[in-house]
Structure formats: structure tokens, C-alpha cells
Design a protein around this motif. Structure first.
Motif, short mmCIF file in Angstrom:
data_model
loop_
_atom_site.label_atom_id
_atom_site.label_comp_id
_atom_site.label_asym_id
_atom_site.label_seq_id
_atom_site.Cartn_x
_atom_site.Cartn_y
_atom_site.Cartn_z
N ARG A 1 57.92 16.74 29.03
CA ARG A 1 57.88 15.95 27.80
C ARG A 1 59.16 15.16 27.56
O ARG A 1 59.31 14.55 26.51
N ALA A 2 60.09 15.17 28.50
CA ALA A 2 61.34 14.42 28.33
C ALA A 2 61.01 12.93 28.26
O ALA A 2 60.09 12.45 28.92
N GLY A 3 61.78 12.23 27.46
CA GLY A 3 61.45 10.82 27.26
C GLY A 3 62.65 9.91 27.34
O GLY A 3 63.64 10.18 28.01
N VAL A 4 62.54 8.83 26.61
CA VAL A 4 63.53 7.76 26.65
C VAL A 4 64.87 8.22 26.10
O VAL A 4 65.93 7.85 26.62
N VAL A 5 64.85 9.04 25.06
CA VAL A 5 66.11 9.48 24.45
C VAL A 5 66.93 10.28 25.45
O VAL A 5 68.14 10.03 25.62
N GLU A 6 66.29 11.22 26.13
CA GLU A 6 67.02 12.02 27.11
C GLU A 6 67.53 11.15 28.25
O GLU A 6 68.65 11.32 28.73
N GLY A 7 66.71 10.21 28.69
CA GLY A 7 67.14 9.31 29.75
C GLY A 7 68.31 8.46 29.34
O GLY A 7 69.25 8.24 30.12
N ALA A 8 68.28 7.97 28.11
CA ALA A 8 69.39 7.13 27.62
C ALA A 8 70.67 7.94 27.50
O ALA A 8 71.76 7.47 27.86
N VAL A 9 70.56 9.17 27.01
CA VAL A 9 71.75 10.01 26.88
C VAL A 9 72.33 10.34 28.25
O VAL A 9 73.54 10.26 28.47
N ALA A 10 71.46 10.69 29.20
CA ALA A 10 71.93 11.03 30.54
C ALA A 10 72.55 9.82 31.23
O ALA A 10 73.63 9.90 31.83
N ALA A 11 71.89 8.67 31.16
CA ALA A 11 72.42 7.47 31.80
C ALA A 11 73.70 7.00 31.12
O ALA A 11 74.65 6.58 31.79
N GLY A 12 73.75 7.09 29.81
CA GLY A 12 74.96 6.68 29.09
C GLY A 12 76.14 7.57 29.40
O GLY A 12 77.26 7.10 29.60
N GLY A 13 75.91 8.86 29.48
CA GLY A 13 76.99 9.78 29.82
C GLY A 13 77.49 9.56 31.23
O GLY A 13 78.69 9.59 31.51
N TRP A 14 76.56 9.31 32.15
CA TRP A 14 76.97 9.04 33.53
C TRP A 14 77.74 7.73 33.59
O TRP A 14 78.76 7.63 34.26
N GLY A 15 77.29 6.73 32.86
CA GLY A 15 78.00 5.44 32.85
C GLY A 15 79.40 5.57 32.28
O GLY A 15 80.34 4.96 32.78
N LEU A 16 79.55 6.38 31.25
CA LEU A 16 80.88 6.60 30.69
C LEU A 16 81.81 7.30 31.67
O LEU A 16 83.01 7.10 31.65
N SER A 17 81.24 8.12 32.54
CA SER A 17 82.08 8.81 33.51
C SER A 17 82.69 7.85 34.52
O SER A 17 83.64 8.19 35.20
N LEU A 18 82.13 6.66 34.63
CA LEU A 18 82.66 5.67 35.57
C LEU A 18 83.84 4.89 34.99
O LEU A 18 84.55 4.22 35.73
N LEU A 19 84.04 4.97 33.69
CA LEU A 19 85.12 4.22 33.06
C LEU A 19 86.47 4.88 33.33
O LEU A 19 86.58 6.11 33.33
N PRO A 20 87.50 4.07 33.53
CA PRO A 20 88.84 4.66 33.67
C PRO A 20 89.37 5.04 32.29
O PRO A 20 89.70 4.18 31.49
#
Length: 101
Positions: free
Chosen positions: A36-55
């Protein structure tokens, strides 16, 4: 007062970091194991991963120890360009070993 305030600020930063990390792991695990995982979980996961790429440990160049100033790059680039231009110049033909000089 300043030292106690600095400790409180540090504690708040640690707690916020832990809370955001827990939120990210919740989203990743829910995406992995819940149908039942949806868009919210995907956005949180992708956003957190994207932030990990920032210096996140950046400082202004004027305060960085051992930083190379932009004025030092220009001579290096110009020297590199000179070598590239020299490589493109037509070279004189090699002497024919069978032809007498």
C-alpha cells in the motif's frame, strides 16, 4: 549562557537529524515491504536520498583551509590550452630515410 545555548542548539540539531532519519527509513521500509506504499513514501525516500548527495560541510572559499582561488585556475587553463593548440599544429613531414640529404 553562550555555552549552554550552544549545547541546546546542538541537541536540537541532533534530535531533528534523528527524526528525519527515522522518517526516511520508515518511507524506505514501507516502500520495500508494503503493497500500500504510495507517492508520499516515494517522495520522502527520493528526497532524503537526494539530500544525501548535497555537500553539507561547505564553507565559503575565503574560510576554507587550502582552497585554491579562482585566480590560480586561469594560468593553469591557459597553459593547458597552449598545449592543446600545439598538438593541433601541423608538423613538418618527417625526413624520408631513403632520400639522400
Amino acid at each position: 549562557m553562550g555555552e549552554a545555548h550552544g549545547g541546546a542548539v546542538r541537541m536540537v540539531r541532533v534530535l531533528v537529524g534523528l527524526a528525519l532519519g527515522a522518517l526516511w527509513w520508515w518511507a524506505v521500509l514501507r516502500l520495500a515491504f508494503s503493497p500500500r506504499a504510495g507517492v508520499v513514501e516515494g517522495a520522502v525516500a527520493a528526497g532524503g536520498w537526494g539530500l544525501s548527495l548535497l555537500p553539507v560541510h561547505c564553507v565559503p572559499k575565503s574560510q576554507a583551509a587550502g582552497a585554491v582561488g579562482s585566480d590560480q585556475w586561469r594560468p593553469r587553463i591557459q597553459a593547458w590550452l597552449r598545449t592543446q593548440r600545439a598538438r593541433r599544429r601541423p608538423r613538418p613531414p618527417a625526413p624520408d630515410p631513403h632520400r639522400p640529404i
